[in-house]
Design a protein around this motif. Structure first.
Motif, PDB file in Angstrom:
ATOM      1  N   CYS A  67       4.364  40.269  13.286  1.00 14.89           N
ATOM      2  CA  CYS A  67       3.694  39.972  11.515  1.00 14.89           C
ATOM      3  C   CYS A  67       2.902  41.260  11.174  1.00 14.89           C
ATOM      4  O   CYS A  67       1.954  40.951  12.593  1.00 14.89           O
ATOM      5  N   PRO A  68       2.787  41.704  10.156  1.00 11.98           N
ATOM      6  CA  PRO A  68       1.789  42.960  10.088  1.00 11.98           C
ATOM      7  C   PRO A  68       0.169  42.249  10.403  1.00 11.98           C
ATOM      8  O   PRO A  68      -0.726  43.212  10.042  1.00 11.98           O
ATOM      9  N   GLN A  69       0.694  40.752   9.087  1.00 14.72           N
ATOM     10  CA  GLN A  69      -1.346  40.431   9.098  1.00 14.72           C
ATOM     11  C   GLN A  69      -1.844  39.789  10.606  1.00 14.72           C
ATOM     12  O   GLN A  69      -3.068  40.215  10.407  1.00 14.72           O
ATOM     13  N   CYS A  70      -1.179  39.312  10.737  1.00 16.10           N
ATOM     14  CA  CYS A  70      -2.206  38.218  12.426  1.00 16.10           C
ATOM     15  C   CYS A  70      -1.538  38.900  14.016  1.00 16.10           C
ATOM     16  O   CYS A  70      -1.979  38.485  14.529  1.00 16.10           O
ATOM     17  N   LYS A  71      -0.071  39.928  13.739  1.00 19.00           N
ATOM     18  CA  LYS A  71       0.613  39.832  14.883  1.00 19.00           C
ATOM     19  C   LYS A  71       1.158  39.406  15.687  1.00 19.00           C
ATOM     20  O   LYS A  71       1.750  39.359  16.831  1.00 19.00           O
ATOM     21  N   GLU A  72       1.471  37.969  15.746  1.00 20.89           N
ATOM     22  CA  GLU A  72       2.404  36.838  15.898  1.00 20.89           C
ATOM     23  C   GLU A  72       3.399  37.664  15.987  1.00 20.89           C
ATOM     24  O   GLU A  72       4.081  38.148  14.849  1.00 20.89           O
ATOM     25  N   ALA A  73       4.217  36.733  16.521  1.00 19.40           N
ATOM     26  CA  ALA A  73       6.041  36.727  16.908  1.00 19.40           C
ATOM     27  C   ALA A  73       7.052  36.387  15.455  1.00 19.40           C
ATOM     28  O   ALA A  73       6.180  35.375  14.931  1.00 19.40           O
ATOM     29  N   ILE A  74       7.795  37.083  15.204  1.00 22.09           N
ATOM     30  CA  ILE A  74       8.380  36.671  13.887  1.00 22.09           C
ATOM     31  C   ILE A  74       9.825  35.834  14.169  1.00 22.09           C
ATOM     32  O   ILE A  74       9.962  36.585  15.602  1.00 22.09           O
ATOM     33  N   HIS A  75      10.172  34.958  13.551  1.00 23.63           N
ATOM     34  CA  HIS A  75      11.458  34.598  13.919  1.00 23.63           C
ATOM     35  C   HIS A  75      12.594  34.371  12.589  1.00 23.63           C
ATOM     36  O   HIS A  75      12.031  34.357  11.301  1.00 23.63           O
ATOM     37  N   PRO A  76      13.796  34.949  12.676  1.00 26.94           N
ATOM     38  CA  PRO A  76      14.704  34.443  11.774  1.00 26.94           C
ATOM     39  C   PRO A  76      14.811  33.329  11.343  1.00 26.94           C
ATOM     40  O   PRO A  76      14.999  32.526  12.079  1.00 26.94           O
ATOM     41  N   HIS A  77      14.864  33.015   9.774  1.00 27.79           N
ATOM     42  CA  HIS A  77      15.157  32.129   9.741  1.00 27.79           C
ATOM     43  C   HIS A  77      17.098  31.853   9.126  1.00 27.79           C
ATOM     44  O   HIS A  77      17.118  32.431   8.830  1.00 27.79           O
ATOM     45  N   PRO A  78      17.247  30.518  10.217  1.00 31.01           N
ATOM     46  CA  PRO A  78      19.311  30.628   9.220  1.00 31.01           C
ATOM     47  C   PRO A  78      19.672  30.320   8.127  1.00 31.01           C
ATOM     48  O   PRO A  78      20.357  30.471   8.029  1.00 31.01           O
ATOM     49  N   ASP A 124      18.197  31.458   4.859  1.00 28.98           N
ATOM     50  CA  ASP A 124      17.811  32.573   3.539  1.00 28.98           C
ATOM     51  C   ASP A 124      17.950  33.830   5.243  1.00 28.98           C
ATOM     52  O   ASP A 124      17.643  34.042   6.426  1.00 28.98           O
ATOM     53  N   ASP A 125      17.991  34.985   4.444  1.00 27.13           N
ATOM     54  CA  ASP A 125      17.998  36.296   4.991  1.00 27.13           C
ATOM     55  C   ASP A 125      16.305  36.688   4.978  1.00 27.13           C
ATOM     56  O   ASP A 125      15.690  37.846   4.611  1.00 27.13           O
ATOM     57  N   THR A 126      15.184  35.800   5.525  1.00 25.66           N
ATOM     58  CA  THR A 126      13.409  36.448   5.898  1.00 25.66           C
ATOM     59  C   THR A 126      13.798  35.823   7.640  1.00 25.66           C
ATOM     60  O   THR A 126      14.167  35.518   8.181  1.00 25.66           O
ATOM     61  N   LEU A 127      12.487  36.953   7.936  1.00 28.08           N
ATOM     62  CA  LEU A 127      11.750  36.760   8.904  1.00 28.08           C
ATOM     63  C   LEU A 127      10.439  36.015   9.240  1.00 28.08           C
ATOM     64  O   LEU A 127       9.589  36.439   8.074  1.00 28.08           O
ATOM     65  N   ARG A 128      10.066  35.114   9.057  1.00 31.63           N
ATOM     66  CA  ARG A 128       9.295  34.767   9.111  1.00 31.63           C
ATOM     67  C   ARG A 128       7.958  34.058  10.466  1.00 31.63           C
ATOM     68  O   ARG A 128       8.158  34.058  11.630  1.00 31.63           O
ATOM     69  N   CYS A 129       7.326  34.355  10.153  1.00 30.16           N
ATOM     70  CA  CYS A 129       5.809  34.042  10.938  1.00 30.16           C
ATOM     71  C   CYS A 129       4.740  32.740  10.562  1.00 30.16           C
ATOM     72  O   CYS A 129       4.184  32.551   9.580  1.00 30.16           O
ATOM     73  N   ASP A 130       5.110  31.937  11.591  1.00 33.52           N
ATOM     74  CA  ASP A 130       4.791  30.257  11.580  1.00 33.52           C
ATOM     75  C   ASP A 130       3.029  30.146  11.329  1.00 33.52           C
ATOM     76  O   ASP A 130       2.885  29.338  10.898  1.00 33.52           O
ATOM     77  N   ARG A 131       2.789  31.538  11.754  1.00 35.62           N
ATOM     78  CA  ARG A 131       1.204  31.600  11.285  1.00 35.62           C
ATOM     79  C   ARG A 131       0.632  31.344  10.726  1.00 35.62           C
ATOM     80  O   ARG A 131       0.121  30.250   9.715  1.00 35.62           O
ATOM     81  N   CYS A 132       1.071  32.824   9.598  1.00 37.84           N
ATOM     82  CA  CYS A 132       0.742  32.923   8.522  1.00 37.84           C
ATOM     83  C   CYS A 132       1.599  32.173   7.195  1.00 37.84           C
ATOM     84  O   CYS A 132       0.578  32.107   5.516  1.00 37.84           O
ATOM     85  N   ARG A 133       2.430  31.290   7.949  1.00 38.42           N
ATOM     86  CA  ARG A 133       3.443  31.091   6.706  1.00 38.42           C
ATOM     87  C   ARG A 133       4.117  31.804   5.790  1.00 38.42           C
ATOM     88  O   ARG A 133       4.102  31.774   4.537  1.00 38.42           O
TER      89      ARG A 133
END
Length: 55
Positions: free
Chosen positions: A13-24, A26-35
């Protein structure tokens, strides 16, 4: 939206630098910390905070 596992390992995540994961559902990658959900357009992750949407 097949994102290669090698790419997912280095993307963060460019905002918090945490890991991201694909959302099954839709076509997005999600950051759980920043939501934030980052779009994937033409199989390319758009990792810009200005392009992300909250979820």
């Amino acid at each position: 939206m097949p994102i290669r596992p090698e790419l997912l390992e280095i993307l963060a995540c460019p905002q918090c630098k945490e890991a991201i994961h694909p959302h099954p559902e839709d076509d997005t990658l999600r950051c759980d910390r920043c939501r934030l959900a980052y779009p994937i357009r033409d199989d390319i992750p758009v990792m810009l905070v200005d392009e992300a949407q909250g979820y």
